[in-house]
Write an enzyme that holds these catalytic residues in place. Sequence first.
Site, PDB file in Angstrom:
ATOM      1  N   GLU A 127      31.371  32.485  52.616  1.00 42.15           N
ATOM      2  CA  GLU A 127      32.635  32.565  53.310  1.00 42.15           C
ATOM      3  C   GLU A 127      32.989  32.897  54.841  1.00 42.15           C
ATOM      4  O   GLU A 127      33.182  33.844  55.052  1.00 42.15           O
ATOM      5  CB  GLU A 127      33.544  33.819  52.223  1.00 42.15           C
ATOM      6  CG  GLU A 127      33.472  33.255  50.643  1.00 42.15           C
ATOM      7  CD  GLU A 127      33.872  34.614  49.965  1.00 42.15           C
ATOM      8  OE1 GLU A 127      34.295  35.541  50.463  1.00 42.15           O
ATOM      9  OE2 GLU A 127      34.142  34.200  48.873  1.00 42.15           O
ATOM     10  N   ASN A 169      27.829  28.564  51.219  1.00 43.99           N
ATOM     11  CA  ASN A 169      28.975  28.719  50.136  1.00 43.99           C
ATOM     12  C   ASN A 169      30.041  29.123  50.553  1.00 43.99           C
ATOM     13  O   ASN A 169      30.375  30.001  51.352  1.00 43.99           O
ATOM     14  CB  ASN A 169      28.246  29.589  49.230  1.00 43.99           C
ATOM     15  CG  ASN A 169      28.682  29.957  47.900  1.00 43.99           C
ATOM     16  OD1 ASN A 169      28.557  28.593  46.976  1.00 43.99           O
ATOM     17  ND2 ASN A 169      29.210  30.917  47.551  1.00 43.99           N
ATOM     18  N   HIS A 206      36.777  28.183  42.426  1.00 47.80           N
ATOM     19  CA  HIS A 206      37.666  29.023  41.624  1.00 47.80           C
ATOM     20  C   HIS A 206      39.083  28.589  41.648  1.00 47.80           C
ATOM     21  O   HIS A 206      39.990  28.595  42.572  1.00 47.80           O
ATOM     22  CB  HIS A 206      37.681  30.329  42.340  1.00 47.80           C
ATOM     23  CG  HIS A 206      36.659  31.138  42.458  1.00 47.80           C
ATOM     24  ND1 HIS A 206      35.918  31.659  41.244  1.00 47.80           N
ATOM     25  CD2 HIS A 206      35.836  31.509  43.305  1.00 47.80           C
ATOM     26  CE1 HIS A 206      34.956  32.320  41.517  1.00 47.80           C
ATOM     27  NE2 HIS A 206      34.561  32.209  42.858  1.00 47.80           N
ATOM     28  N   GLU A 235      30.504  28.759  41.510  1.00 45.79           N
ATOM     29  CA  GLU A 235      31.272  29.788  40.753  1.00 45.79           C
ATOM     30  C   GLU A 235      32.451  29.177  40.080  1.00 45.79           C
ATOM     31  O   GLU A 235      33.453  30.260  39.993  1.00 45.79           O
ATOM     32  CB  GLU A 235      31.694  30.935  42.007  1.00 45.79           C
ATOM     33  CG  GLU A 235      30.371  31.426  42.771  1.00 45.79           C
ATOM     34  CD  GLU A 235      31.182  32.417  43.791  1.00 45.79           C
ATOM     35  OE1 GLU A 235      32.187  32.860  43.639  1.00 45.79           O
ATOM     36  OE2 GLU A 235      30.123  32.863  44.911  1.00 45.79           O
TER      37      GLU A 235
HETATM   38  C1  XIL Z   1      32.648  38.776  42.681  1.00 45.45           C
HETATM   39  C2  XIL Z   1      31.950  39.395  41.472  1.00 45.45           C
HETATM   40  O1  XIL Z   1      32.307  38.606  40.428  1.00 45.45           O
HETATM   41  C3  XIL Z   1      32.800  40.707  40.913  1.00 45.45           C
HETATM   42  O2  XIL Z   1      32.118  41.609  40.016  1.00 45.45           O
HETATM   43  C4  XIL Z   1      32.707  41.505  42.171  1.00 45.45           C
HETATM   44  O3  XIL Z   1      33.409  42.983  41.989  1.00 45.45           O
HETATM   45  C5  XIL Z   1      33.448  40.830  43.219  1.00 45.45           C
HETATM   46  O4  XIL Z   1      32.572  39.737  43.608  1.00 45.45           O
HETATM   47  N1  XIL Z   1      33.333  34.796  45.679  1.00 45.45           N
HETATM   48  C6  XIL Z   1      32.240  35.257  45.547  1.00 45.45           C
HETATM   49  C7  XIL Z   1      31.416  36.200  44.615  1.00 45.45           C
HETATM   50  O5  XIL Z   1      31.076  34.633  46.646  1.00 45.45           O
HETATM   51  O6  XIL Z   1      30.442  37.002  45.103  1.00 45.45           O
HETATM   52  C8  XIL Z   1      32.482  36.938  44.073  1.00 45.45           C
HETATM   53  O7  XIL Z   1      32.089  37.704  43.098  1.00 45.45           O
HETATM   54  C9  XIL Z   1      33.758  36.162  43.638  1.00 45.45           C
HETATM   55  C10 XIL Z   1      34.463  35.307  44.899  1.00 45.45           C
END
Ligand code: XIL
Length: 302
Positions: A127, A169, A206, A235
């Site tokens: 990010e 990522n 997401h 993810e």
């Molecule tokens: C999230 C986890 O799933 C949670 O348990 C935590 O509280 C916060 O982070 N993008 C990412 C992940 O790269 O690391 C994040 O994961 C979700 C968004």
Amino acid sequence: ATTLATAAERTGRYFGVGVQGYKLTDQTYVGILNREFGVVTPENEMKLDATEPQQNRFNFAPADRIVDHALQQGKRVRGHTLLWHAGQPSWLAGLRGTALRAAMLNHVTQVTAYYRGKVYAWDVVNEAFADGTTGARRDSNFQRTGDDWIEAAFHAARAADPTAKLCYNDYNIENRAHAKTQAVYRMVRDFKARGVPIDCVGLQSHFTANHPVPADFATTLRDFADLGVDVQLTELDIEGSGAAQAENYRRAVTACLAVSRCTGITVWGVRDSDSWRASATPLLFDHSGAEKPAYTAVLDAL
Ligand code: XIL
């Protein structure tokens, strides 16, 4: 095939899941994990605040719990993540300039060296780009050490573990036309042109009602792949329920299957109740561990 992992394997891909270590005592959770998934990503246990809570004093125990479980079960591990603007320990916030740059690279070196041979791919940087229309880098302490912080991190990771795949990522890079997608694309193109060691791009994926699976998702994946990197959905979770959610999952999986260098898909949790955004019910198993229509759609699509 009867499981997500075996169905994906037949296409030469993996199907993975984000895991939280403290849930490994939940037998329903572990049963689904062991049966369905071939790759495991620790959701939080490899983030900076977990692995280096005090400067140069590393704690790998929470991550090892997941890594050991995965390797004992014959699964591979995606490392997530070495450098992120969030999830930082407080000691890091007090550093800047050359001291921060040195601490950052030491972190990358120590963690990748420790997991050499155990982690097959790393999200080296997570990010680093801003949302919106500018295509700019996200402001962060790492970014303020200079624009070259990302490539410096990739070089350090390659030097410490030449065997791991090194990924960039990010989220909201699924739409080809978005400025953020184009900015990441230009960075990867530049890295490949100058020999910065990058092997893969992770698209978090997401999806929500406002950010649906793009109709041209496969084009985005193919364009990144054509730069000479693998791409992965890292993810994946999709807000919704029932047939509509199932159809969206089918689209996401089909996009990956359409691109030979889309090498795997990871969903971000096991059951809806395990999700970081549980109210979106975005996963493949319901709170009781039962397969949802989305599960069947994914299995059929693979
Ligand atoms: C999230 C986890 O799933 C949670 O348990 C935590 O509280 C916060 O982070 N993008 C990412 C992940 O790269 O690391 C994040 O994961 C979700 C968004």
